[in-house]
Motif scaffolding. Structure first.
Motif, PDB file in Angstrom:
ATOM      1  N   LYS A 168     -76.571   9.911 -63.772  1.00  7.01           N
ATOM      2  CA  LYS A 168     -75.787  10.412 -64.900  1.00  7.01           C
ATOM      3  C   LYS A 168     -74.469  11.017 -64.407  1.00  7.01           C
ATOM      4  O   LYS A 168     -74.472  11.889 -63.537  1.00  7.01           O
ATOM      5  CB  LYS A 168     -76.617  11.481 -65.606  1.00  7.01           C
ATOM      6  N   PRO A 169     -73.347  10.578 -64.962  1.00  5.33           N
ATOM      7  CA  PRO A 169     -72.077  11.180 -64.515  1.00  5.33           C
ATOM      8  C   PRO A 169     -72.044  12.662 -64.875  1.00  5.33           C
ATOM      9  O   PRO A 169     -72.531  13.060 -65.935  1.00  5.33           O
ATOM     10  CB  PRO A 169     -71.013  10.420 -65.312  1.00  5.33           C
ATOM     11  N   PHE A 170     -71.476  13.446 -63.982  1.00  5.72           N
ATOM     12  CA  PHE A 170     -71.366  14.878 -64.255  1.00  5.72           C
ATOM     13  C   PHE A 170     -70.602  15.103 -65.559  1.00  5.72           C
ATOM     14  O   PHE A 170     -69.622  14.413 -65.842  1.00  5.72           O
ATOM     15  CB  PHE A 170     -70.597  15.586 -63.136  1.00  5.72           C
ATOM     16  N   CYS A 173     -63.364  19.467 -61.396  1.00 10.62           N
ATOM     17  CA  CYS A 173     -64.070  20.759 -61.410  1.00 10.62           C
ATOM     18  C   CYS A 173     -64.980  20.895 -60.194  1.00 10.62           C
ATOM     19  O   CYS A 173     -65.741  19.991 -59.869  1.00 10.62           O
ATOM     20  CB  CYS A 173     -64.909  20.887 -62.678  1.00 10.62           C
ATOM     21  N   GLY A 174     -64.919  22.049 -59.564  1.00 12.17           N
ATOM     22  CA  GLY A 174     -65.703  22.283 -58.352  1.00 12.17           C
ATOM     23  C   GLY A 174     -67.209  22.251 -58.555  1.00 12.17           C
ATOM     24  O   GLY A 174     -67.958  22.060 -57.590  1.00 12.17           O
ATOM     25  N   HIS A 175     -67.669  22.444 -59.779  1.00  3.45           N
ATOM     26  CA  HIS A 175     -69.117  22.401 -60.006  1.00  3.45           C
ATOM     27  C   HIS A 175     -69.743  21.148 -59.405  1.00  3.45           C
ATOM     28  O   HIS A 175     -70.810  21.199 -58.793  1.00  3.45           O
ATOM     29  CB  HIS A 175     -69.425  22.430 -61.509  1.00  3.45           C
ATOM     30  N   VAL A 222     -74.906  24.347 -67.395  1.00  2.50           N
ATOM     31  CA  VAL A 222     -76.152  24.426 -68.157  1.00  2.50           C
ATOM     32  C   VAL A 222     -76.951  23.132 -68.037  1.00  2.50           C
ATOM     33  O   VAL A 222     -78.175  23.141 -68.110  1.00  2.50           O
ATOM     34  CB  VAL A 222     -75.857  24.747 -69.644  1.00  2.50           C
ATOM     35  N   LEU A 223     -76.225  22.015 -67.861  1.00  2.00           N
ATOM     36  CA  LEU A 223     -76.909  20.731 -67.770  1.00  2.00           C
ATOM     37  C   LEU A 223     -77.171  20.306 -66.333  1.00  2.00           C
ATOM     38  O   LEU A 223     -77.489  19.141 -66.075  1.00  2.00           O
ATOM     39  CB  LEU A 223     -76.111  19.654 -68.506  1.00  2.00           C
ATOM     40  N   ALA A 224     -77.037  21.226 -65.385  1.00  2.00           N
ATOM     41  CA  ALA A 224     -77.258  20.880 -63.979  1.00  2.00           C
ATOM     42  C   ALA A 224     -78.548  20.080 -63.813  1.00  2.00           C
ATOM     43  O   ALA A 224     -78.640  19.189 -62.970  1.00  2.00           O
ATOM     44  CB  ALA A 224     -77.298  22.146 -63.122  1.00  2.00           C
ATOM     45  N   TYR A 225     -79.533  20.385 -64.656  1.00  2.00           N
ATOM     46  CA  TYR A 225     -80.810  19.686 -64.530  1.00  2.00           C
ATOM     47  C   TYR A 225     -80.707  18.207 -64.861  1.00  2.00           C
ATOM     48  O   TYR A 225     -81.608  17.441 -64.570  1.00  2.00           O
ATOM     49  CB  TYR A 225     -81.895  20.365 -65.383  1.00  2.00           C
ATOM     50  N   GLU A 226     -79.615  17.822 -65.476  1.00  2.00           N
ATOM     51  CA  GLU A 226     -79.456  16.392 -65.738  1.00  2.00           C
ATOM     52  C   GLU A 226     -78.925  15.661 -64.514  1.00  2.00           C
ATOM     53  O   GLU A 226     -78.945  14.440 -64.462  1.00  2.00           O
ATOM     54  CB  GLU A 226     -78.512  16.176 -66.915  1.00  2.00           C
ATOM     55  N   PHE A 227     -78.411  16.417 -63.559  1.00  2.00           N
ATOM     56  CA  PHE A 227     -77.758  15.785 -62.408  1.00  2.00           C
ATOM     57  C   PHE A 227     -78.557  15.934 -61.121  1.00  2.00           C
ATOM     58  O   PHE A 227     -78.516  15.081 -60.259  1.00  2.00           O
ATOM     59  CB  PHE A 227     -76.360  16.375 -62.227  1.00  2.00           C
ATOM     60  N   MET A 228     -79.235  17.064 -60.995  1.00  2.00           N
ATOM     61  CA  MET A 228     -80.001  17.296 -59.775  1.00  2.00           C
ATOM     62  C   MET A 228     -81.388  16.690 -59.979  1.00  2.00           C
ATOM     63  O   MET A 228     -82.115  17.098 -60.885  1.00  2.00           O
ATOM     64  CB  MET A 228     -80.112  18.795 -59.505  1.00  2.00           C
ATOM     65  N   ASN A 229     -81.719  15.770 -59.128  1.00  2.00           N
ATOM     66  CA  ASN A 229     -82.974  15.054 -59.325  1.00  2.00           C
ATOM     67  C   ASN A 229     -84.134  15.832 -58.703  1.00  2.00           C
ATOM     68  O   ASN A 229     -84.651  15.487 -57.640  1.00  2.00           O
ATOM     69  CB  ASN A 229     -82.880  13.652 -58.739  1.00  2.00           C
ATOM     70  N   ASP A 251     -66.944  14.368 -58.206  1.00  2.00           N
ATOM     71  CA  ASP A 251     -67.894  13.516 -58.906  1.00  2.00           C
ATOM     72  C   ASP A 251     -68.676  12.610 -57.965  1.00  2.00           C
ATOM     73  O   ASP A 251     -69.480  11.793 -58.419  1.00  2.00           O
ATOM     74  CB  ASP A 251     -67.178  12.734 -60.005  1.00  2.00           C
ATOM     75  N   GLY A 252     -68.393  12.764 -56.682  1.00  2.00           N
ATOM     76  CA  GLY A 252     -69.170  12.010 -55.702  1.00  2.00           C
ATOM     77  C   GLY A 252     -69.107  10.522 -55.929  1.00  2.00           C
ATOM     78  O   GLY A 252     -70.131   9.833 -55.888  1.00  2.00           O
TER      79      GLY A 252
END
Ligand SMILES: Cc1ncc(C[n+]2csc(CCOP(=O)(O)OP(=O)(O)O)c2C)c(N)n1
Ligand SMILES: Cc1ncc(C[n+]2csc(CCOP(=O)(O)OP(=O)(O)O)c2C)c(N)n1
Ligand code: SF4
Ligand code: SF4
Ligand code: SF4
Ligand code: SF4
Ligand code: SF4
Ligand code: SF4
Ligand SMILES: [Mg+2]
Ligand SMILES: [Mg+2]
Lengths: 359, 259, 182, 76, 359, 259, 182, 76
Positions: free
Chosen positions: F23-25, F31-33, F63-70, H64-65
Motif C-alpha cells: 500500500k502506498p504511504f 514527508c519524513g514519516h 494513524v494508518l501506520a498499521y496499513e504500511f508496516m507488515n 516512499d521507498g
C-alpha cells in the motif's frame, strides 16, 4: 440588519463567541471543528474584546480551564468533536455539579472510538442523558444551519447564566464544515470585571471585605446535603422543561405523519417533507431545537393528530427513545437513520417512512 | 513574675493568622498540611492581598482547604488545579492565583497539566505537598513514594523494577524556561518553617512581578499513611525523604541553582 | 430556481475556493446558498470536492446525491461524479489528464481546456477562475458583477489587486467552454 | 538571668496532642497532658512555664495553629 | 463447595479476578473501590498466576493499558468509581469500537462532580446508554451481593469473549464496602500465551508466518465501512438481547404490584417486599441483573399481570426510562429513589409504592 | 555498459524492506514519516523479529501506520500509546514493543503517559516524530512549534508569552532513571538516515537486554503544514529546527551525554 | 433469628474489626451475615461505625436504620444511635468518656467498663474483645467456640498466637457487662 | 575511470515527485520528469544514468521507498 457573510458553521460559531462577549475559549484541535480555534486565533480577540483564547494541552485541560473561568463568573467556551468530548466528561460533571456557566460545542463525527471524521449524530445519549457520572443534565441546543451556529451562542449564553448550568451545542460535521449565509448580530461588549462581579456575586474574584468568601465546589461529603444539592439541580432541570423548550414545526398543521429530527438531519427531513408532499403524503416535521429539555409536551399533543412518527437521526437510534417516552404509546414510533458517518438522503428518509410507518 | 502576667494582648508575639477560619483543620494530628495552610495565609495576610487572591484546592487530604482558608477558592478535579489556575490568572492578571496540590494529584494524574502550566510559564504559584503517599484515599503508593517504602498498594514496599522510581517532579519542571522559581522546603522544625515562609513570600513576589511560574514543594509527613506517630514521622522524613528529596532552592530568578 | 452543483478535482486545483466564490456571488445576487466540502485527511494527495447550492428559497438539505451540474477536474472525480448528474443536467470538465471521457447521452456535456489556457496565460492560479467562467457561460445563474462582488468578499483585502486578473480569467473561460461532441 | 520571658496559650480543645511542638521548644517547656480534651487528645501545656522565652518555635510548627505566644522584655 | 470467606465486595471481586485467570489489572485509587488494587497487591498474583497488576498514573492511562492488553487477546480488568469512570469514557468507546474483551468495575458513589463517597446508582445512564461517544453498548452486570461481586467475574469473562465487547460491572459503595460470606469458586488457570493465541486469533501477539498481520483499531476513514462496522456492533447487541438477558424474580408469581430494581437497591426492595407482604400487599420484585441488555421482554410480560410498577434506584430516575420503554404504557410506571449518596430504606420504598402506585 | 545491464537481481543493493506492505504511504510527498517507517521495518527485518514485534500507531498523520508496516499493530487513542505499550510489554515480556508518536500526540495530550512510562522504565521503544506541528489535523501549533513559527492556530507565529516555549521533551525524559537511551535524529540526508538507523538498532538492542526505555526522537519535516516544498522544508528544518533541537545522543547506556 | 447490630465509636477503637470477628463467628455457626462499615475520609479523627447482621435466612437489605442492638463507644455515637434501637432492643455502652448517659426506657441498657479493664489488663488493643464479650453475654447468638473459629479466620496466621489473649478478654467482658440502672 | 557502476529503478507510478532524492545524489544523476504519472506527480528518473555509482543515497532518503538500487564492480 447585521453583517452578511458566507461562513463555515465553525467559523460562525467562533465569530459569534467574540460578538457575544464570551470571556474565554479553551480548546484542543480535532477534526471537524478545528476551525473554531483557528478562526479565533486569526481574529486575536484578546487584542480587541480582551477575550482569552488558549490552545490547551488536551481536552481534559481545556474543560478544566473552563471550570476555573466559570468559577470566577466568566463565560468560557470550549469545543471539540466526539472522542475529545468523551474526555471532557469528568469535567462536565464537575461543572454541572458546581453550577457554572459554560458553552460546549460538540461537532459530532462517526464513532465509536476513533471512528471517522464524517458527520454523525450518535452522541445524543451522551449529551442528553449524562455522559459523565451522577444525576445532572446539560441544556442541549441543536443548530441546523450556519446561522444557528452563530445565533445559538446568544441563547446558550442566556441559558448558561439563567440556570448556572453548562450548555451543550450539539452540532455535527455537516453544520460545522458547510458554509452558508450568516447574518451576524452586532457585537455585545464583554462585561467588565465589575459587571462580572455584579452578575455573579457567587464567583471567586477575590474575597471583598463586604462579603463572605466564595467557594466553588461540587463536593459535599455529607450525603444529605449532597442530596439536597441534587434536588436543587433537579428543580433547575424541571424549570428548563417548563420555560425553555425550543422546537420548530414544518408543515405540521395538517400532517398525518410526522418526522422528528434535529440538526442536519432535520435539514434532510425538510427536503423529505417536500418530496412527500409532492407525492400527496401529508408529512410534517418537528425539529427539536433543545434536546434537553426535549419537546415532549408538543410531541404528546401531536400524537393525538398524526398516525405515526419516524425519528430520523444519524445513529442507531437514540433520540427515538425520548420520542417514545413522550408520545406514551399513542402512535407507533420508529427510528430511521444511517450511522458511522454516512448521511441519509431525503429519498431514503421517505422510503423509510413508507416502509416503517405508513405501511 | 508569673506567666499569667505575661499573657496580655500587648505582649502577643504570635497568633494564628486571622485569615484562617475558625473551623478546625480536618487533618490528622501532626499533619504538615495544617502548618503549610497557616504559612500561606500568614503571607497573604502580611501582603494584604486577601481581596485579590484566589486559591485552588485539589482532590486529596486538602480537598477541604477552602473550609480553612478564608478567601475565595475553587475546588478542582483531581490533578487539574493548574488548568483552573491558568484560566483564572489569564482572565484576572492582576489577582494572585495559587494552587495547592498533593503528590498524587500533581505528579500522577495531573502530570500533563503541571508540566504544561509550568511550560507556558503561567504567572501562578503551585504549592506542592509531597508526602510520598496518597493520604486521602488511605495511603496508596504515590509517584513520590520512596524505593522500598510500603504503602497500601505496595504493601511489601515500592519495587522500582515494577513500579518505577520516585519522580522528582520539581527538578523536572525546573528545567522548563517558564518556571522562574522552584524550591523544596519542609515545615517540621521551626527553622524549616521560617525558610518555608520565606520561599512562600518569594513566590508571591515572583507572581507580583509577572515573572512566570513559582513551584514550591514541601516535603511533608503523612503520619497516618506512614503508620508512625507524628514526631516519629518527622524523624523518618529527615532520615529517608530528605536524602532523596534534598531541601533547598532548585531554581532562583530563572536560573538553575548549581550545587 | 435551485441549482445544485458539485465541483470535484485534485486538492490543489482551487476547487473549494471556486465553490466559495460562486456561493458568495449567489449571496451578492440575493440568493440562498450553501457550500459543503469534503473534508479531512483524505484530501491529502487525494481528491477534493464541494457541493454548492444556489437557490431562491431556503435550502433544505445541503447534502444532495444528484446534481444539476457537475464540474469535473480529474479522472477520479469523473469516475465518481459523472453518474450523479441529473438527467438533462450539465457536466463540465477539463480534458487535461482525463483518460476516460464522459459517455452519458442524457446530459449536456461541455469541455474547457482551462489547464492549458492557464499555462498559456502564465498563471496556474487562475485555473479555477477560467473554469468558473465556463460554468457561468453555460449556466448564467449569477451576473458577472455579482461574481466580482463575490470575489471582493471572499478575497482578503490585500489580494483585491488580483481581482481584475481574475475577472479576465472568468471572461476567458466564458469564451473557452465548448460543447463536447462525444 | 534571662532578659526575656515568654508564655504560650494552647487552645486546649483544638489541640490534637500531636506532640510536634514538644521537640520544637528549645527550652523543653512543653509536655503533653495526662488528661484528654473533649476529642480524646492529650493536649499540650507548659510544663515548665518559667523557662519559656517566647521564641514562638512551638507555635510556628504547630500544624493546627492552636498556640499563641506572648513575650516580655525584662529590663532588670 | 468452594472456599468460604468473609470479604468485602471489592476484595471478593479482586480475588475472583485472580481465580478467574484474569490476565491483567490496571487501576488508580479512588474511594470506595481502592481495596481492589490493594487486595491484588497484597496477594501478588504476578508471582502465582502471572497476572499483571499495575497502579497506573491515572484512570485514563489505566483504561488505555486495558486497551493494549485486550488488543493482544488478554483479559484485562480495571476498576474505579464515578469520576474516574467518566475519565475512561473515551477509552471505553475505543475498546467497544475495536471489539476487545475487558471487565470494568464501577463502584458508584454520589455525584455529580466530586460529589461524595457514599453509595449511589446515578451512573446508570452512563453505563447503559453510552457515556462515551458513538453507537456502542456495554454488557452491564449489576451484582447485589458480595457473592455476586465474585461470581459475576466469571460471567463477565464469558461475555467479554463471547461478544468481544467490554463488560461493565455496575456496583456501588454498599456492595463494594460491605462484607458478606462468599463461597469462592475454584481457581481457573490463566491461559498460556499459546492458549491466548488460539482463543484470540485476531490478537496482536506478533505476526506469525502462517497468518496475515492482525490490526486492532477503531478507525475506518471510509464512512460506508464504518457504518458496516457499526451495524456489526448492533447485531452483537441484538444477540445479547436475545441470548444473554439476566434477571431474578422475587415473589412475582402472584404479584399485583412490582418493584423493579438492581444492585443494592434490589436488596432494599427485597426487604420492602417482605414488609408489604406482612401488610397483605401482593408485591413482587424484578431484579435486573443485566442492565444492558435490559430484561424488557419479561417486564412486558409482567405488565399484563401487575397493576403498576415502581422503579427503585438511588438516583433521580434513570432505569425508570427503560422500564417505561419496556412496558409500553400498559401499566403505570413511577420512579422512587434517594440520591446523592443517601440510601433509601425499605420503609420509604413501601411508602412510595403506596403513594405513587397503589394510591 | 548500459545501465539496463546493471539492473539484474544479482546486482541489487537496495530495495524497500519486504516488511512494508504494498500500500502506498498516505503521507504527503516528501514527508519524513515514510522514511522513518522504512527504517524501522528495515531494522525489524534485519533482526528477524517480525513475529515477535508489535507496534502501536498513534492518532496523527501516522494513524494508518498499521496499513504500511507488515506486522501486528494496534492503533491507540490520541496520546495514549505508551499506556498500551506498557500493558503489551508486561504481558509479553519477550516480545518487542514500540510506539510511534507525533509531537502533539506525545508531548501535548500524552504528556502524562509519556513521562510515566519512561519513569517506570518500561522496556519499550518510543519513536517520536517531531515535526513541530499537528500534521494530520491541518497544521495547528504543537508543543514543539518554534518561537515565531506560524501554524494554523498561531497564524502570526508562536508567541511564547502566550503559548509558552517549545517543549524539549526528549531532554526532559532523559532525566528519568527509567530511560536508558535517548537520542535525537533526522532522516533528511543519507548521512542522517544512516545515523538514524543505527539509533533504531541500538533501541532494539536496549529492549532486547531489558535495560529500560529507549526514546528515539526524529526531527522531521511537515512540508504541508510548514507550507514549503519538501526540499525547502528540509532546508528550513536544518536552519531553524536543528539549532533548537540539536541532533545527537542525549542519554546512552543510562548516562546523560555531556556536551 | 435475625440480629441487626450497630457498633459505633472512635476510629481507633477497633470497631470495624470487632464487627468483622462477630460476622465471621456467625459464618462459623452456619449463619448468614453482613458487615457494612461507614467509610471514607470522615473516619479521620471522627467516628467509625459498622452494621452487622446475623441471620438464619438470606439477608435482604444490609443497610438498616433501626437495630436490635447498639454497641456504643463514644459520646458522638451515643447522640447518633441511641434513638435507633428498636423498642425492646439492647444498648451496650462503655461509660468512659460518656457525658450524657442513655435515657430511653423502652430498651434494655447495659454498661461495660471496657476501657478501664483493658488498661488494667495492660493491653489497650483487647478493648474491643472485652466489649464483644459483653455483647455475647447479653445476646448469646453465637457460641464461644465459633467466635474463636471466627478469630482464627479473621486474624492473619502470624497473629494466631494472640487468640488465647483475645479469648481471655472476651471472657472478661462476659463477666464485666452489667445492666445499667439509669 | 569509475570502479563501480550503479543504476536505480524508480517505481514511477508510486513516486510522488517530492524531489528529496535529487539533492541526495552525490553524482547529480536524478531529475524530476517533465511528464506526470497517473497521480499527477513529476516522477524522478535517472537523467545521467552513466554517472550513477549505486551508492543508494537516493533510495535511503526516498520517503516512499520507491527506489531500488543496483551496483556492479567493474574490474577493468
Ligand atoms: C479522577 C479521580 N481519581 C481518583 C480520585 C481519588 N483520590 C482522591 S485524593 C487522591 C490522592 C490524594 O493523594 P495526594 O494528591 O498525594 O494528596 P494527599 O492526600 O496525600 O495530601 C485520589 C487518588 C478522585 N477523587 N478523582
Ligand atoms: C482525543 C483526541 N483529540 C484530538 C484528536 C485530533 N487529532 C488527531 S491527530 C492530532 C495531532 C497530530 O499531531 P502530531 O501528534 O504532531 O502528529 P503528526 O500528524 O504531526 O504526525 C490531533 C489533535 C483526536 N483524534 N483525539
Ligand atoms: S492522611 Fe496523611 S496527609 Fe492526610 S491528613 Fe492524615 S497525615 Fe495528613
Ligand atoms: S503541635 Fe499543636 S496540636 Fe500538636 S500537640 Fe502541640 S499544640 Fe497540640
Ligand atoms: S515560645 Fe519558645 S520557649 Fe516558649 S514554649 Fe514555645 S518554643 Fe518553648
Ligand atoms: S501533513 Fe505533514 S506530517 Fe502529515 S503527511 Fe503531510 S507532510 Fe507529513
Ligand atoms: S524521493 Fe522518492 S518519491 Fe520523492 S521524487 Fe525521489 S523517488 Fe520520487
Ligand atoms: S544510487 Fe547514488 S549515484 Fe545512483 S542515483 Fe542514487 S544517489 Fe545517485
Ligand atoms: Mg500525598
Ligand atoms: Mg506533529
Amino acid at each position: 440588519m447585521g453583517e452578511l457573510r458566507l461562513m463555515k458553521g465553525n467559523e460562525a460559531f467562533a465569530e459569534a463567541c467574540i460578538r457575544a462577549g464570551v470571556d474565554a475559549y479553551f480548546g484542543y484541535p480535532i477534526t471537524p471543528q478545528s476551525e473554531v480555534l483557528e478562526y479565533l486565533m486569526s481574529q486575536k480577540p484578546y487584542e480587541t474584546t480582551g477575550m482569552v483564547v488558549l490552545q490547551a494541552e488536551s481536552e481534559v485541560a481545556a474543560i478544566n480551564m473552563c471550570y476555573g473561568a466559570g468559577g470566577a463568573g466568566f463565560l468560557p467556551v470550549t469545543s471539540s468533536s466526539s472522542p475529545g468530548i468523551s474526555l471532557k466528561m469528568e469535567g462536565v460533571s464537575y461543572i454541572a455539579g458546581a453550577e457554572l456557566p459554560l458553552i460546549i460545542l460538540n461537532v459530532v463525527r462517526g464513532g465509536p472510538g476513533l471512528g471517522d471524521i464524517q458527520p454523525a449524530q450518535s452522541d445524543y445519549f451522551q449529551a442528553t442523558k449524562g455522559g459523565g457520572h451522577g444525576d445532572y443534565r446539560l441544556y442541549v441546543l441543536a443548530p441546523s444551519s450556519v446561522q444557528e451556529m452563530a445565533d445559538f451562542v446568544l441563547i446558550a449564553k442566556e441559558m448558561a447564566f439563567k440556570y448556572r448550568n453548562p450548555v451543550m451545542i450539539l452540532s455535527d460535521g455537516i453544520i460545522g464544515q458547510m458554509m452558508e449565509k450568516v447574518e451576524l448580530f452586532d457585537p455585545i461588549p464583554r462585561r467588565t470585571i465589575q459587571e462580572v462581579e455584579k452578575q455573579a456575586p457567587w464567583a471567586t474574584t477575590g474575597k471583598k471585605a463586604n462579603r463572605e468568601r466564595n467557594i466553588i465546589t461540587s463536593l459535599d461529603l455529607d450525603p444529605l446535603k449532597q442530596e439536597q444539592h441534587v434536588y436543587h439541580l433537579r428543580d433547575k432541570y424541571s424549570q428548563m422543561e417548563r420555560e425553555d423548550v425550543r422546537f420548530e414545526e414544518i408543515s405540521t398543521e395538517d400532517a398525518e405523519y410526522l418526522l422528528v429530527a434535529y440538526g442536519s438531519s432535520a435539514r434532510i427531513c425538510q427536503k423529505a417533507v417536500d418530496l412527500a408532499r409532492e407525492e400527496g403524503i401529508k408529512l410534517g416535521l418537528l425539529r427539536a431545537i433543545t434536546l434537553f429539555p426535549f419537546p415532549s409536551k408538543r410531541l404528546a399533543e401531536l400524537s393525538n393528530q398524526v398516525k405515526g412518527m419516524l425519528a430520523v437521526e444519524m445513529s442507531l437510534g437514540q433520540m427515538v427513545e425520548d420520542v417514545k417516552l413522550a408520545v406514551n404509546c399513542r402512535v407507533p414510533v420508529e427510528h430511521y437513520g444511517r450511522t458511522g458517518g454516512v448521511i441519509h438522503s431525503p429519498v431514503e428518509v421517505l422510503e423509510a417512512l413508507k416502509s416503517k410507518i405508513i405501511k | 513574675m508569673d506567666f499569667k502576667d505575661i499573657i496580655k494582648p500587648e505582649n502577643l508575639v504570635y497568633r494564628r493568622s486571622s485569615l484562617l477560619t475558625d473551623k478546625p483543620f480536618s487533618y490528622c494530628p501532626g499533619c504538615g498540611h495544617g502548618t503549610i495552610h497557616r504559612l500561606i495565609m500568614e503571607v497573604v495576610e502580611e501582603l494584604g492581598i486577601q481581596e485579590i487572591t484566589v486559591g485552588i484546592a485539589p482532590v486529596g487530604c486538602s480537598v477541604l482547604a477552602y473550609e480553612f482558608m478564608n478567601m475565595d477558592m475553587q475546588q478542582a478535579a483531581h490533578g487539574r488545579a493548574p488548568a483552573l489556575a491558568t484560566a483564572l490568572k489569564r482572565l484576572m492578571p492582576d489577582k494572585y492565583i495559587f494552587t495547592y496540590q498533593g503528590d498524587g494529584d500533581l505528579a500522577a494524574i495531573g502530570t500533563a497539566e503541571t508540566i504544561h502550566a509550568c511550560n507556558r510559564g503561567e504567572n501562578i504559584i503551585i504549592f506542592f505537598v509531597n508526602n510520598g503517599i496518597y493520604g486521602m484515599t488511605g495511603g496508596q503508593m504515590a509517584p513520590t513514594t520512596l524505593p522500598g517504602m510500603p504503602a497500601s498498594t505496595c504493601p511489601f514496599g515500592r519495587d522500582v523494577n515494577i513500579m518505577g522510581n520516585p519522580l522528582k517532579i520539581t527538578e523536572l519542571v525546573a528545567q522548563l524556561p517558564g518556571v522562574h522559581f522552584a524550591t523544596r522546603q519542609s515545615v517540621h522544625t521551626p527553622r524549616n518553617v521560617r525558610r518555608a515562609k520565606k520561599a512562600i513570600q518569594m513566590a508571591f513576589e515572583v507572581q507580583k512581578n509577572k515573572k512566570g511560574t513559582s513551584f514550591v514543594e514541601f516535603v511533608s509527613n503523612c503520619n497516618s499513611g506512614w503508620k508512625l506517630s507524628p514526631v516519629a514521622a518527622n524523624e523518618w522524613m529527615e532520615q529517608h525523604m530528605f536524602p532523596f528529596y534534598p531541601l533547598g532552592d532548585i531554581k532562583v530568578d530563572g536560573n538553575l541553582v548549581t550545587k | 430556481m435551485t441549482e445544485e452543483i458539485i465541483i470535484a478535482g485534485f486538492g490543489g486545483q482551487g476547487v473549494l475556493s471556486m465553490g466559495k466564490i460562486l456561493a458568495y456571488s449567489g449571496i451578492m445576487q440575493g440568493k440562498e446558498v450553501s457550500w459543503m466540502p469534503s473534508y479531512g485527511p483524505e484530501m491529502r494527495g487525494g481528491t477534493a470536492n464541494v457541493t454548492v447550492i444556489i437557490s431562491d428559497e431556503r435550502i433544505s438539505s445541503p447534502i444532495v446525491n444528484v446534481f444539476d451540474t457537475a464540474i469535473i477536474l480529474n479522472q477520479q472525480s469523473m469516475d465518481k461524479f459523472e453518474k450523479t448528474v441529473k438527467p438533462g443536467g450539465v457536466l463540465i470538465y477539463d480534458p487535461n489528464g482525463i483518460t476516460r471521457h464522459p459517455s452519458r447521452k442524457d446530459i449536456k456535456i461541455y469541455s474547457i481546456e482551462a489547464t492549458d489556457e492557464a499555462t498559456n496565460m502564465g498563471n496556474t492560479k487562475i485555473f479555477n477562475m477560467i473554469v468558473l467562467g465556463g460554468f457561468l457561460s453555460v449556466k448564467p445563474i449569477v451576473k458577472l458583477e455579482n461574481v466580482i462582488k463575490g470575489l471582493e468578499k471572499s478575497l482578503p483585502a490585500r489580494h483585491h489587486k488580483l481581482i481584475p486578473m481574475n475577472q479576465k480569467a472568468i471572461e476567458v473561460g466564458m469564451e473557452l467552454v465548448k460543447e463536447y461532441m462525444g | 538571668m534571662a532578659k526575656v520571658r515568654g508564655a504560650i496559650v494552647v487552645d486546649v480543645e483544638k489541640c490534637k496532642g500531636c506532640g510536634v511542638c514538644v521537640p520544637a521548644c528549645p527550652q523543653e517547656v512543653i509536655s503533653l497532658a495526662k488528661e484528654v480534651n473533649g476529642k480524646g487528645y492529650h493536649y499540650a501545656y507548659m510544663n515548665k512555664p518559667e523557662d519559656c522565652i517566647g521564641c514562638a518555635n512551638c507555635a510556628i510548627v504547630c500544624p493546627d495553629g492552636v498556640i499563641s505566644v506572648y513575650k516580655v522584655k525584662l529590663d532588670n
